[in-house]
Design an enzyme around this catalytic site. Structure first.
Site, PDB file in Angstrom:
ATOM      1  N   PHE A 138     -38.071  -7.153 -38.363  1.00 41.81           N
ATOM      2  CA  PHE A 138     -39.109  -7.641 -37.449  1.00 41.81           C
ATOM      3  C   PHE A 138     -39.885  -6.504 -36.791  1.00 41.81           C
ATOM      4  O   PHE A 138     -40.574  -6.719 -35.801  1.00 41.81           O
ATOM      5  CB  PHE A 138     -38.473  -8.528 -36.373  1.00 41.81           C
ATOM      6  CG  PHE A 138     -37.726  -9.696 -36.945  1.00 41.81           C
ATOM      7  CD1 PHE A 138     -38.394 -10.872 -37.255  1.00 41.81           C
ATOM      8  CD2 PHE A 138     -36.369  -9.615 -37.219  1.00 41.81           C
ATOM      9  CE1 PHE A 138     -37.713 -11.952 -37.809  1.00 41.81           C
ATOM     10  CE2 PHE A 138     -35.680 -10.688 -37.772  1.00 41.81           C
ATOM     11  CZ  PHE A 138     -36.347 -11.860 -38.071  1.00 41.81           C
TER      12      PHE A 138
ATOM     13  N   CYS B 246     -48.697  -7.510 -43.234  1.00 39.70           N
ATOM     14  CA  CYS B 246     -47.678  -8.559 -43.073  1.00 39.70           C
ATOM     15  C   CYS B 246     -48.260  -9.941 -42.773  1.00 39.70           C
ATOM     16  O   CYS B 246     -48.225 -10.815 -43.634  1.00 39.70           O
ATOM     17  CB  CYS B 246     -46.676  -8.165 -41.992  1.00 39.70           C
ATOM     18  SG  CYS B 246     -45.616  -6.797 -42.516  1.00 39.70           S
TER      19      CYS B 246
HETATM   20  P1  NAD Z   1     -45.063  -0.307 -48.205  1.00 34.91           P
HETATM   21  O1  NAD Z   1     -46.036  -0.642 -49.259  1.00 34.91           O
HETATM   22  O2  NAD Z   1     -45.426   0.649 -47.119  1.00 34.91           O
HETATM   23  O3  NAD Z   1     -43.721   0.234 -48.869  1.00 34.91           O
HETATM   24  C1  NAD Z   1     -43.140  -0.309 -50.010  1.00 34.91           C
HETATM   25  C2  NAD Z   1     -42.523   0.842 -50.812  1.00 34.91           C
HETATM   26  O4  NAD Z   1     -41.770   0.309 -51.894  1.00 34.91           O
HETATM   27  C3  NAD Z   1     -43.565   1.779 -51.418  1.00 34.91           C
HETATM   28  O5  NAD Z   1     -43.317   3.099 -50.981  1.00 34.91           O
HETATM   29  C4  NAD Z   1     -43.359   1.625 -52.919  1.00 34.91           C
HETATM   30  O6  NAD Z   1     -43.601   2.807 -53.644  1.00 34.91           O
HETATM   31  C5  NAD Z   1     -41.894   1.220 -52.973  1.00 34.91           C
HETATM   32  N1  NAD Z   1     -41.484   0.571 -54.229  1.00 34.91           N
HETATM   33  C6  NAD Z   1     -42.166  -0.339 -54.958  1.00 34.91           C
HETATM   34  N2  NAD Z   1     -41.449  -0.670 -56.042  1.00 34.91           N
HETATM   35  C7  NAD Z   1     -40.290   0.024 -55.988  1.00 34.91           C
HETATM   36  C8  NAD Z   1     -39.139   0.095 -56.819  1.00 34.91           C
HETATM   37  N3  NAD Z   1     -39.037  -0.643 -57.923  1.00 34.91           N
HETATM   38  N4  NAD Z   1     -38.141   0.935 -56.480  1.00 34.91           N
HETATM   39  C9  NAD Z   1     -38.236   1.697 -55.372  1.00 34.91           C
HETATM   40  N5  NAD Z   1     -39.309   1.670 -54.535  1.00 34.91           N
HETATM   41  C10 NAD Z   1     -40.320   0.843 -54.840  1.00 34.91           C
HETATM   42  O7  NAD Z   1     -44.633  -1.706 -47.555  1.00 34.91           O
HETATM   43  P2  NAD Z   1     -43.941  -1.960 -46.135  1.00 34.91           P
HETATM   44  O8  NAD Z   1     -44.986  -2.201 -45.105  1.00 34.91           O
HETATM   45  O9  NAD Z   1     -42.897  -0.937 -45.902  1.00 34.91           O
HETATM   46  O10 NAD Z   1     -43.258  -3.372 -46.411  1.00 34.91           O
HETATM   47  C11 NAD Z   1     -42.104  -3.508 -47.209  1.00 34.91           C
HETATM   48  C12 NAD Z   1     -41.539  -4.896 -47.001  1.00 34.91           C
HETATM   49  O11 NAD Z   1     -41.138  -5.042 -45.638  1.00 34.91           O
HETATM   50  C13 NAD Z   1     -42.529  -6.034 -47.253  1.00 34.91           C
HETATM   51  O12 NAD Z   1     -41.836  -7.130 -47.764  1.00 34.91           O
HETATM   52  C14 NAD Z   1     -43.039  -6.347 -45.859  1.00 34.91           C
HETATM   53  O13 NAD Z   1     -43.530  -7.660 -45.756  1.00 34.91           O
HETATM   54  C15 NAD Z   1     -41.784  -6.156 -45.053  1.00 34.91           C
HETATM   55  N6  NAD Z   1     -42.002  -5.834 -43.639  1.00 34.91           N
HETATM   56  C16 NAD Z   1     -42.900  -4.860 -43.287  1.00 34.91           C
HETATM   57  C17 NAD Z   1     -43.091  -4.576 -41.952  1.00 34.91           C
HETATM   58  C18 NAD Z   1     -44.140  -3.587 -41.512  1.00 34.91           C
HETATM   59  O14 NAD Z   1     -44.465  -3.545 -40.311  1.00 34.91           O
HETATM   60  N7  NAD Z   1     -44.687  -2.760 -42.392  1.00 34.91           N
HETATM   61  C19 NAD Z   1     -42.355  -5.267 -40.963  1.00 34.91           C
HETATM   62  C20 NAD Z   1     -41.420  -6.208 -41.370  1.00 34.91           C
HETATM   63  C21 NAD Z   1     -41.254  -6.494 -42.706  1.00 34.91           C
END
Ligand code: NAD
Length: 443
Positions: free
Chosen positions: A147, A261
């Site tokens: 979150f 998100c």
């Molecule tokens: P992001 O795009 O910043 O990071 C995702 C990472 O995953 C990237 O660095 C990408 O290279 C990596 N990746 C993709 N495929 C991969 C694989 N097969 N093996 C290893 N690494 C791989 O996204 P984020 O903002 O960090 O969000 C990630 C998840 O968390 C999403 O589901 C998002 O909804 C959730 N989330 C994000 C936040 C936020 O504030 N950013 C908050 C809560 C939940």
């Protein structure tokens, strides 16, 4: 505890560094070589307050390392999955390609008794499908939704409002004991734990984001009515916010929500509800989405109205590109959307942001970017504040007024002191506050 964090983006990099800070032995794994090289060198590939210092501290302990090789997951007791779940191109649903690719790569590294703990936001049912996919490895699958808020990510990771565990049916107590050990320090600080089944945990995250999006769109719907009725939405929000059942937080009318998100999560939630035959339950989210997107067009309309009907050839300073302050994230950023719409309508737009210029340039290379507010506003016909960075809230309207061609300001976030700006001779316009416009005409 030895653990893996797969996916080192906004969520995973902070989670990995925070877990090392809590005393665990962490390997962060990502497919993006440049990202991993930057993180291993203590340089976050994105802006998050406090992260460079946290990374430095964690790397110095020797308990945090980064890798592109999934084989480095071997030997971890817990494997967090934090890869992206973006919107599918051309559909509302979530794209689970990255989740499935990560699980496929992880599967051969798993030992019986390992815990795979999902953190990515996924459609309900995903965790159970992953558990079935991994059944022959002997690993357990739990879902531990995240979150955190960008800009407060470290605080939110180390001191969350609550921890949610979605536990597997077959060995809930074993999985719970592992997660309790991971978060022992956080729990000792008094963080409540909600332990439930996989589906409820997945839905908690979707529901939380749907609620927050609805609250923002509610006040923005009120802003539309205020505009029609000649009322002031910020005073309305203050007044209803005094009611503890409503609360003032997340009731700031303005350009609305964006980022990586809320927009994609409410769409994925609608799509999943449709697959489950419960689409009627979430049709209101379509309206929430539409109210939100209308705010962007309305901000463009305000600029056009303030410039006597056309932005063509007019010089416009856009202050703010990130989807929110204290972040460089421009994914689905309302500010960037408005800047691009104005440019497409023929305005000469100069964009500034304290942190998000490079990510914005990457997405919209055709826009013009400048490094200082002074460069953006020089000879501008209108100044638009589209992200509520402190740097913009604290601008001196008197001094700024010396540099512009016309003192017209559009406060896309209702974050400026309208009285101070008007006193300095500015025509101040804001979303949901037509009385400000009337005060201007009367002056
Ligand atoms: P992001 O795009 O910043 O990071 C995702 C990472 O995953 C990237 O660095 C990408 O290279 C990596 N990746 C993709 N495929 C991969 C694989 N097969 N093996 C290893 N690494 C791989 O996204 P984020 O903002 O960090 O969000 C990630 C998840 O968390 C999403 O589901 C998002 O909804 C959730 N989330 C994000 C936040 C936020 O504030 N950013 C908050 C809560 C939940």
């Amino acid at each position: 505890m030895r653990m893996t964090v797969i996916g080192c983006g906004y969520l995973g990099a902070v989670h990995a560094a925070s877990m090392a800070q809590l005393g665990h032995d962490v390997v962060g794994i990502d497919v993006d070589e440049a990202k991993i090289a930057a993180l291993a060198g203590g340089l976050p590939p994105f802006f998050e307050p406090g992260l460079p210092e946290l990374l430095d501290r964690a790397l110095a302990t020797g308990r945090l390392r980064f890798s592109t090789d999934m084989a480095d997951a071997r030997g971890s007791a817990v494997h967090f999955v934090a890869v992206g779940t973006p919107q599918q191109p051309g559909a509302l649903a979530a794209d689970l390609t990255y989740v499935h690719a990560a699980i496929d790569a992880l599967a051969p590294m798993l030992e019986p008794g390992d815990l795979v703990a999902g953190k990515s936001t996924v459609p309900v049912g995903t965790a159970r499908a992953i558990a079935a996919r991994l059944a022959d490895t002997g690993a357990l699958v739990a879902w531990n939704p995240e979150f955190l808020r960008e800009g407060f990510a470290i605080q939110d990771t180390l001191h969350p409002d609550r921890l949610v565990y979605g536990l597997p049916d077959e060995a809930p107590d074993v999985a719970r004991a592992v997660l309790d050990e991971v978060y022992a320090a956080t729990i000792a600080d008094g963080t409540p734990v909600v332990a439930t089944d996989l589906e409820t945990a997945e839905l908690v995250k979707s529901a939380a984001n749907a609620f927050l999006a609805t609250k923002i769109s509610f006040i923005n719907a009120m802003a539309e009515v205020c505009e029609a009725a000649g009322a002031d939405v910020t005073q309305l929000a203050d007044a209803i916010g005094h009611d503890a059942r409503i609360g003032r937080r997340f009731l700031n009318a303005g350009l609305g929500f964006g980022g990586g998100c809320l927009p994609k999560d409410i769409r994925a939630f609608m799509a999943r509800a449709g697959e489950l035959g419960a689409d009627q339950a979430l049709t209101f989210l379509r309206e929430v989405d539409q109210i939100n997107m209308r705010r962007r067009s309305r901000a463009v309309d305000l600029a056009r109205e303030a410039l006597d009907g056309s932005v063509l050839g007019r010089k416009i300073a856009v202050l703010g590109l990130a989807f929110k302050p204290d972040s460089d994230d421009v994914r689905d950023s309302p500010a960037l959307n408005v800047a691009a719409q104005l440019a497409l309508q023929g305005a000469a737009v100069l964009c500034h942001d304290p942190r998000a210029i490079e990510p914005a340039r990457h997405r919209f290379p055709e826009l013009a970017y400048v490094e200082t507010v002074a460069d953006a506003v020089r000879d501008a016909d209108a100044v638009l504040v589209l992200t509520e960075w402190d740097e913009y809230r604290e601008l001196d309207p008197v001094a700024l007024g010396q540099d512009v061609a016309q003192r017209i300001v559009i406060d896309g976030r209702n974050c400026l002191d309208s009285g101070a700006w008007r006193a300095a001779g500015w025509r101040y316009r804001a979303l949901g506050r037509p009385r400000e416009a009337r005060a201007l005409q009367a002056a």
